[in-house]
Design an enzyme around this catalytic site. Structure first.
Site, short mmCIF file in Angstrom:
data_model
loop_
_atom_site.label_atom_id
_atom_site.label_comp_id
_atom_site.label_asym_id
_atom_site.label_seq_id
_atom_site.Cartn_x
_atom_site.Cartn_y
_atom_site.Cartn_z
N GLU A 10 53.12 50.94 50.32
CA GLU A 10 52.65 51.27 51.66
C GLU A 10 53.28 50.33 52.66
O GLU A 10 53.27 49.12 52.49
CB GLU A 10 51.12 51.17 51.72
CG GLU A 10 50.46 52.09 50.70
CD GLU A 10 49.03 52.44 51.06
OE1 GLU A 10 48.70 52.49 52.26
OE2 GLU A 10 48.25 52.67 50.13
C1 LIG Z 1 42.92 52.52 41.98
C2 LIG Z 1 43.72 51.57 42.82
C3 LIG Z 1 44.62 52.07 43.71
C4 LIG Z 1 45.39 51.21 44.49
N1 LIG Z 1 46.35 51.72 45.29
C5 LIG Z 1 47.24 50.91 45.90
C6 LIG Z 1 48.38 51.44 46.54
O1 LIG Z 1 48.62 52.67 46.50
N2 LIG Z 1 49.24 50.59 47.16
C7 LIG Z 1 49.01 49.22 47.18
O2 LIG Z 1 49.81 48.46 47.76
N3 LIG Z 1 47.93 48.68 46.56
C8 LIG Z 1 47.05 49.49 45.92
N4 LIG Z 1 46.01 48.96 45.22
C9 LIG Z 1 45.76 47.52 45.31
C10 LIG Z 1 46.67 46.67 44.42
O3 LIG Z 1 46.72 47.22 43.13
C11 LIG Z 1 46.08 45.26 44.36
O4 LIG Z 1 45.94 44.75 45.68
C12 LIG Z 1 46.95 44.24 43.58
O5 LIG Z 1 47.51 44.80 42.42
C13 LIG Z 1 46.06 43.05 43.26
O6 LIG Z 1 46.79 42.04 42.59
P1 LIG Z 1 46.08 40.66 42.29
O7 LIG Z 1 47.05 39.83 41.54
O8 LIG Z 1 45.51 40.13 43.55
O9 LIG Z 1 44.81 41.02 41.38
P2 LIG Z 1 44.75 41.70 39.90
O10 LIG Z 1 45.83 42.70 39.73
O11 LIG Z 1 43.35 42.14 39.72
O12 LIG Z 1 45.07 40.47 38.94
C14 LIG Z 1 44.09 39.60 38.48
C15 LIG Z 1 44.26 39.39 36.97
O13 LIG Z 1 43.30 38.46 36.52
C16 LIG Z 1 42.78 38.87 35.29
N5 LIG Z 1 41.47 38.24 35.11
C17 LIG Z 1 40.30 38.51 35.74
N6 LIG Z 1 39.34 37.70 35.29
C18 LIG Z 1 39.91 36.90 34.37
C19 LIG Z 1 39.43 35.85 33.55
N7 LIG Z 1 38.15 35.48 33.61
N8 LIG Z 1 40.28 35.23 32.71
C20 LIG Z 1 41.59 35.60 32.66
N9 LIG Z 1 42.10 36.58 33.42
C21 LIG Z 1 41.27 37.23 34.25
C22 LIG Z 1 42.72 40.37 35.39
O14 LIG Z 1 42.69 40.99 34.13
C23 LIG Z 1 44.03 40.67 36.17
O15 LIG Z 1 45.12 40.91 35.31
C24 LIG Z 1 45.22 49.81 44.39
C25 LIG Z 1 44.30 49.30 43.47
C26 LIG Z 1 43.58 50.17 42.69
C27 LIG Z 1 42.65 49.58 41.65
#
Ligand SMILES: Cc1cc2nc3c(=O)[nH]c(=O)nc-3n(C[C@H](O)[C@H](O)[C@H](O)COP(=O)(O)OP(=O)(O)OC[C@H]3O[C@@H](n4cnc5c(N)ncnc54)[C@H](O)[C@@H]3O)c2cc1C
Ligand SMILES: *[C@@H]1O[C@H](CO)[C@@H](O)[C@H](O)[C@H]1NC(C)=O
Ligand SMILES: *[C@@H]1O[C@H](CO)[C@@H](O)[C@H](O)[C@H]1NC(C)=O
Length: 393
Positions: free
Chosen positions: A87
Site C-alpha cells: 500500500e
Molecule cells: C490479515 C492481515 C492483513 C494485512 N494486510 C496488510 C496489507 O495488505 N498491507 C500491509 O502493508 N500490511 C498489512 N497487514 C499488516 C502487516 O502484516 C503488519 O503490519 C506487519 O507484518 C507486522 O510486522 P511486525 O514485525 O510488526 O509484527 P509480526 O509480523 O506480528 O511479528 C512479530 C513476531 O513475533 C512473534 N512472537 C510473538 N510473541 C512471541 C513470543 N512470546 N516469543 C517469541 N516470538 C513471539 C510472532 O510469532 C511474530 O512472528 C495485514 C495484517 C494482517 C494480519
C-alpha cells in the site's frame, strides 16, 4: 635472573593487556536478543548487523519467519493469510517494500478502483446503475475531502481529535444507504480493521502512507509469497542455503517449504471488528454456509457450492491477538511514544511503534530500523534516553 624477571613482567603485562582487550571487546560487542522474526524484528536485526552488532539471537515462537506476512496452501494455491497488498505506491517517496517487491520480481496485480461505479453489485443481485453508483462514489469522495479539511484545521488550531464518524456527522452525511455503507466500509473499516466511530480522524486523514508513498495499491500474488520481502531483508545478514531457507544458527525456528501456483477460483472476503470476532467463534462450515447464501442472493441460485474454506484466525492467536494496530480517537502521539519507549534494556519494535505507518508492512520495516537505531545510539554513545514530548504538544 634479570632477564627472567623482565620476561615475567612482560608476560604479566601481556596478560593484563589481553584482559583489557577482552573487556573492551565485550563492551563494544553486546549481545542482543530479538523476540519475533516478523518484518520488524528482521529489519531491526539487519540494522544492528550493519552497525557491527552481530552477536544477536532471534527467537521466534512459531515455526515460520515473517509473522503476519504468511502464506498458506489452499485449494492447490498459495494464498496470503496476512498482509496481501503493498500500500502506498507511485507517490513522491519510494515505499521501501515496493522497491523490494520489484527487485524480487514478485508477481503483483494493480488494484484498479477506477471503474467501481460499473462494478458494484446490489445485495439482492444485479449491478447498481452506473450513474447511481457514480453519484454515491462522488459523495464519498467529497465527504473524505471534507474530513481531511476538518482534520487539517483541527491540527492547525490544536483542537482535540475526533472520530471519522464525528466528522461525517459534521457534514450531515453519515453513510446509511447500502451502497453508501459499502463504500464507507471499504474506505475505513477495511483499511483500519475498525469502524469509523473508533478511528482517529487526525491520524488517518490524510494518511501518511498514501500522501507520502502514493495512492496506489498492488496485490501480491506470487507462489513465493509476500514473505519474500522479509527473506530479502533477512538474507542480507543471515546465512541461507541454496533453497533460500534461512539456516543461520542465530535464528531459532523451523521453516516451511514452497509450492506451485496454478490458477484457481478463490474468492477473498474481508470482515473486521465484531464480525470477525463472531466468525472466529463459529465453525468454519457455518461461515461457509453464510457466504454461500450471500453469493446466491447476489448471483443466483446456481452458484456452485464452494469446495473449501480457509479462515485465518489472527484474533484468537495469542501471539498476534488481531491483525494490525489501528489508531483510535483519544490516543495521541504521547501514548504511542509510551508504547515504544525502552524499559531498561528492553527495546520495543513492531508496526504499532511506527511513527507514521502503523498497521503496514512498511511500518514494520521502518520501525525495525528506528528501534535498532535507538539501541545502537545507546550502545555506541551511551545516550540511552528516549525523550517523550509532553502530552498535547
Ligand atoms: C490479515 C492481515 C492483513 C494485512 N494486510 C496488510 C496489507 O495488505 N498491507 C500491509 O502493508 N500490511 C498489512 N497487514 C499488516 C502487516 O502484516 C503488519 O503490519 C506487519 O507484518 C507486522 O510486522 P511486525 O514485525 O510488526 O509484527 P509480526 O509480523 O506480528 O511479528 C512479530 C513476531 O513475533 C512473534 N512472537 C510473538 N510473541 C512471541 C513470543 N512470546 N516469543 C517469541 N516470538 C513471539 C510472532 O510469532 C511474530 O512472528 C495485514 C495484517 C494482517 C494480519
Ligand atoms: C468497467 O466495467 C464495465 C462493467 O464490468 C465494463 O463493461 C467496462 O469495460 C469497464 N471499463 C474499463 C475501462 O475497464
Ligand atoms: C476543502 O478545502 C479546500 C481548500 O480550502 C476547499 O477548496 C474545498 O472546497 C474543501 N472541500 C470540502 C469538501 O469541504
Amino acid at each position: 635472573m634479570v632477564a627472567l624477571e623482565r620476561e615475567k613482567m612482560v608476560f604479566l603485562v601481556v596478560t593484563l593487556a589481553i584482559g583489557i582487550h577482552f573487556t573492551a571487546t565485550a563492551a563494544l560487542e553486546p549481545s542482543v536478543i530479538i523476540v519475533g522474526a516478523g518484518m520488524s524484528g528482521i529489519s531491526a536485526g539487519k540494522r544492528l548487523s550493519d552497525a557491527g552488532i552481530k552477536n544477536i539471537v532471534i527467537l521466534e515462537a512459531t515455526n515460520w519467519i515473517g509473522g503476519r506476512i504468511h502464506k498458506q496452501n489452499f485449494a492447490g494455491l498459495s494464498v496470503e493469510i496476512g498482509a496481501n497488498w503493498v500500500e502506498g505506491v507511485h507517490g513522491e517517496q519510494m515505499n521501501p517494500i515496493w522497491e523490494m517487491v520489484n527487485k524480487l520480481n514478485l508477481k503483483t496485480f494493480f488494484s484498479n478502483y477506477d471503474n467501481l461505479s460499473s462494478n458494484t453489485y446490489q445485495q439482492a443481485g444485479g449491478l447498481y446503475k452506473e450513474s447511481f453508483a457514480q453519484q454515491a462514489f462522488d459523495v464519498a469522495d467529497s465527504l473524505a475531502e471534507f474530513s481531511r479539511n476538518i482534520s487539517t484545521s483541527l491540527t492547525a488550531s490544536r483542537e482535540e481529535d475526533i472520530s471519522i464518524l464525528a466528522s461525517q456527522r459534521l457534514k450531515n452525511l453519515v453513510p446509511s444507504a447500502p451502497i453508501e455503507m459499502a463504500i464507507d466500509y471499504y474506505n475505513y473499516d477495511y483499511e483500519f480493521a475498525e469502524p469509523p466511530r473508533v478511528t482517529s480522524l487526525q491520524n488517518t486523514e490524510p494518511l501518511p502512507t498514501f500522501s507520502n508513498f502514493g495512492e496506489d495499491l498492488y496485490f501480491v500474488a506470487d507462489p513465493r509469497g509476500y514473505e519474500s520481502v522479509v527473506y530479502y531483508v533477512a538474507k542480507q545478514y543471515l546465512t541461507s542455503n541454496s533453497a533460500g531457507q534461512i539456516t543461520d544458527s542465530r535464528v531459532k525456528l523451523n521453516k516451511q517449504l514452497e509450492r506451485e501456483y496454478p490458477g484457481a477460483n478463490v474468492l477473498l472476503v474481508t470482515v473486521t471488528d465484531d464480525e470477525s470476532r463472531r466468525i472466529e467463534q463459529q465453525p468454519d462450515y457455518e461461515t461457509k454456509a453464510e457466504i454461500m447464501e450471500v453469493l446466491r442472493n447476489m448471483f443466483g441460485k446456481n452458484v456452485p457450492e464452494a469446495t473449501d474454506i480457509l479462515i485465518p484466525k489472527w484474533w484468537s492467536n495469542r501471539f498476534y491477538k488481531g491483525t494490525f494496530s489501528n489508531w483510535p480517537i483519544g490516543v495521541s502521539r504521547y501514548e504511542y511514544d509510551q508504547i515504544r519507549v525502552p524499559v531498561g534494556r528492553v527495546y520495543f519494535t513492531g508496526e504499532h511503534t511506527s511513527e507514521h505507518y502503523n498497521g503496514y508492512v512498511h511500518g514494520a520495516y521502518l520501525a525495525g530500523i528506528d528501534s535498532a537505531n535507538m539501541l545502537i545510539r545507546c550502545i555506541k554513545t551511551n545516550f540511552c534516553k528516549f525523550p517523550i514530548a509532553a502530552k498535547g504538544t
